[in-house]
Every structure is written in C-alpha cells, then in structure tokens.
Design a protein around this motif. Sequence first.
Motif, PDB file in Angstrom:
ATOM      1  N   GLU A 106       0.834  -1.206   0.000  1.00  0.00           N
ATOM      2  CA  GLU A 106       0.000   0.000   0.000  1.00  0.00           C
ATOM      3  C   GLU A 106       0.866   1.252   0.000  1.00  0.00           C
ATOM      4  O   GLU A 106       0.517   2.256  -0.631  1.00  0.00           O
ATOM      5  CB  GLU A 106      -0.926   0.000   1.209  1.00  0.00           C
ATOM      6  N   ARG A 159       2.088   1.849  -3.550  1.00  0.00           N
ATOM      7  CA  ARG A 159       0.981   2.325  -4.376  1.00  0.00           C
ATOM      8  C   ARG A 159       0.592   3.757  -4.020  1.00  0.00           C
ATOM      9  O   ARG A 159       0.192   4.529  -4.893  1.00  0.00           O
ATOM     10  CB  ARG A 159      -0.215   1.374  -4.238  1.00  0.00           C
ATOM     11  N   SER A 160       0.729   4.117  -2.748  1.00  0.00           N
ATOM     12  CA  SER A 160       0.410   5.493  -2.354  1.00  0.00           C
ATOM     13  C   SER A 160       1.431   6.479  -2.924  1.00  0.00           C
ATOM     14  O   SER A 160       1.082   7.613  -3.253  1.00  0.00           O
ATOM     15  CB  SER A 160       0.352   5.604  -0.822  1.00  0.00           C
ATOM     16  N   SER A 183       3.094   5.937  -5.752  1.00  0.00           N
ATOM     17  CA  SER A 183       2.938   5.926  -7.207  1.00  0.00           C
ATOM     18  C   SER A 183       1.668   6.625  -7.690  1.00  0.00           C
ATOM     19  O   SER A 183       1.653   7.180  -8.798  1.00  0.00           O
ATOM     20  CB  SER A 183       2.952   4.489  -7.733  1.00  0.00           C
ATOM     21  N   THR A 184       0.614   6.637  -6.879  1.00  0.00           N
ATOM     22  CA  THR A 184      -0.681   7.153  -7.345  1.00  0.00           C
ATOM     23  C   THR A 184      -0.626   8.574  -7.907  1.00  0.00           C
ATOM     24  O   THR A 184      -1.059   8.804  -9.047  1.00  0.00           O
ATOM     25  CB  THR A 184      -1.732   7.072  -6.225  1.00  0.00           C
ATOM     26  N   TRP A 195      -3.145   1.601 -14.798  1.00  0.00           N
ATOM     27  CA  TRP A 195      -1.924   1.205 -14.116  1.00  0.00           C
ATOM     28  C   TRP A 195      -2.173   0.086 -13.108  1.00  0.00           C
ATOM     29  O   TRP A 195      -3.175   0.082 -12.414  1.00  0.00           O
ATOM     30  CB  TRP A 195      -1.305   2.400 -13.407  1.00  0.00           C
ATOM     31  N   LYS A 196      -1.230  -0.846 -13.045  1.00  0.00           N
ATOM     32  CA  LYS A 196      -1.249  -1.916 -12.042  1.00  0.00           C
ATOM     33  C   LYS A 196       0.133  -1.973 -11.421  1.00  0.00           C
ATOM     34  O   LYS A 196       1.118  -2.240 -12.120  1.00  0.00           O
ATOM     35  CB  LYS A 196      -1.590  -3.276 -12.652  1.00  0.00           C
ATOM     36  N   VAL A 197       0.214  -1.700 -10.130  1.00  0.00           N
ATOM     37  CA  VAL A 197       1.499  -1.643  -9.430  1.00  0.00           C
ATOM     38  C   VAL A 197       1.707  -2.926  -8.634  1.00  0.00           C
ATOM     39  O   VAL A 197       0.864  -3.312  -7.828  1.00  0.00           O
ATOM     40  CB  VAL A 197       1.558  -0.418  -8.497  1.00  0.00           C
ATOM     41  N   ASN A 198       2.834  -3.591  -8.872  1.00  0.00           N
ATOM     42  CA  ASN A 198       3.152  -4.852  -8.206  1.00  0.00           C
ATOM     43  C   ASN A 198       4.499  -4.725  -7.491  1.00  0.00           C
ATOM     44  O   ASN A 198       5.436  -4.140  -8.025  1.00  0.00           O
ATOM     45  CB  ASN A 198       3.236  -5.995  -9.225  1.00  0.00           C
TER      46      ASN A 198
END
Length: 274
Positions: A70, A73-74, A76-77, A92-95
Amino acid sequence: MKRILSVVMTLSLAMGFTTGCASAKKINVGRTAAALFISDEQEAELGKQVKKELEEKEKIKYLEDPAVVEYVRSVSTPILQAANRDRAGVKWKVNVIDDPKTVNAFATPGGYLYVYTGLLLAADNEAELAGVLGHEAAHVTGRHSAQALMLQYGQQAVIEAALGKDTKTAAAIAASLAGTGAGLAFSRSNETEADELGAKYVSAAGYDPRGLVSFFQKLASAEGKAPGFMKWLSTHPPSADRVQHLNSYIAKNNLSGSNAGTERLAPIKARLKQ
C-alpha cells in the motif's frame, strides 16, 4: 505495404536518433508509429501476457506485506495521475516483487509497473523512489516499451504475443525483464525523454525531481561493489552527460518539489529488513 514500410523506416530512425533539437520530433514520430501498429488494447493484453509469464515461468514472488504494498501504491498514485495527462486511459497496475537483493523496477506495455523490494531498501528517501517510478511510467506514456519490443521481436510477434498466440515471445520478454537478460533495449533518446517526463511527473506529485539524480549518483558510486545494484544500472547507465542534462532540464523548466519522504520510507525499510 508501402505505407507500412515507410512507418517501419520512420520508427527505426526514431529509435536511432539521439542528439539535437530534431530528436524530440523523431521521438514523437516513433511514438506515433508505435501507436499505429500497437493499439492501447493490444498493449494492455501484451502486459497481461507478460505478467502471466513472469508468474508462471520466471516464478516471481510478490510481497505479501499489505503495509509495504500500500505504501508503494500510495507513492505511485499521484505520479501516475500526472502521467495520465500525457497518455489518458492507461490502467496502471502496481506490483511489488519480494527480492531484497535486486535493485530494479520496470514497466511493461499496458501500465504494468513492477518494483523490487531491493529498490525500496536502496533508496535513501521517497523522492528517489518516486524518481524511478516516474521514469518507468514515462516509458509507458512515451510508448517506448512498444517501440523497443517491435524492434526486438517484430510487429507480428508482438501482436501475436498480445493475443496469446505466441507464448515464446511473451516468455522471452518476461525472461529478459526478470531474469539475467538486459531488459528492454531503449534508445538513448527514449531514456532522455523518460528522464524528462519522469521529472515532470514527480514534480507534479510534489516530490523533489532531483531524487532521480541522487539515485543515479548512488548507483554509479556502488558500481562493481554490489551486484544487485547492477540490474537497473545495466539498462539505465548514469553517465555524467545524462545527470547534467537532467539537472539542466529541471532548472530550465522550474521543476520543484518539497517532499523528500525520508520519514515515511524509514519504517517501510525497517519492516523489509525484519
């Protein structure tokens, strides 16, 4: 057929042209050519196929700590929101890949963004992490990934891989990204544009755009000392000219950002070290 050959020649010139004011025009032409050959939908499907190969053949292991995932992703958002202003519609899909020994991140067509835990551990602050994320996002918005894949594998193979008809090409792409391969072969002009766009994205998100510069300098100083550092370094050589250009671009365009994020990153690194 003549039209196709003409666009192919233009794309090749775009990938090979590296200097001068005409470079930006060539990059845009290459982007247009990639868009003509590979649609947004095909890019998304290709990203999905490569993800499948990464999971099934390369056996990448995703981090299961929800707090760290999380956090990434926070960060990158807001960067990806800024990136969508240049290319709307990217889903977008962040892994996060659980590999603390490898300092790496990469993006595939369709907006699939992969971050290694080794990158989180190597970053001194959030701005450095943001700089890498912005740079990788720019490879997608600039259609650099599609350009590189077409030149490496050919248009037909890339399209068939996207359709699931050419698993060998999808597997080869996945192996080059996650294995010992060199990854996608971006041109110098593509890398320059990704540096510039990435700086713009992170600045728009409030981060210090010089984070990527400090990360480049750190990688350069560690070269030959820490093999894990070499993964991202192998495809992103931090030459003195590159660092100087990025600094000049930031100053010329008045890019700024006050968020370094040292405080937020520290507990995340502590969790990973446990």
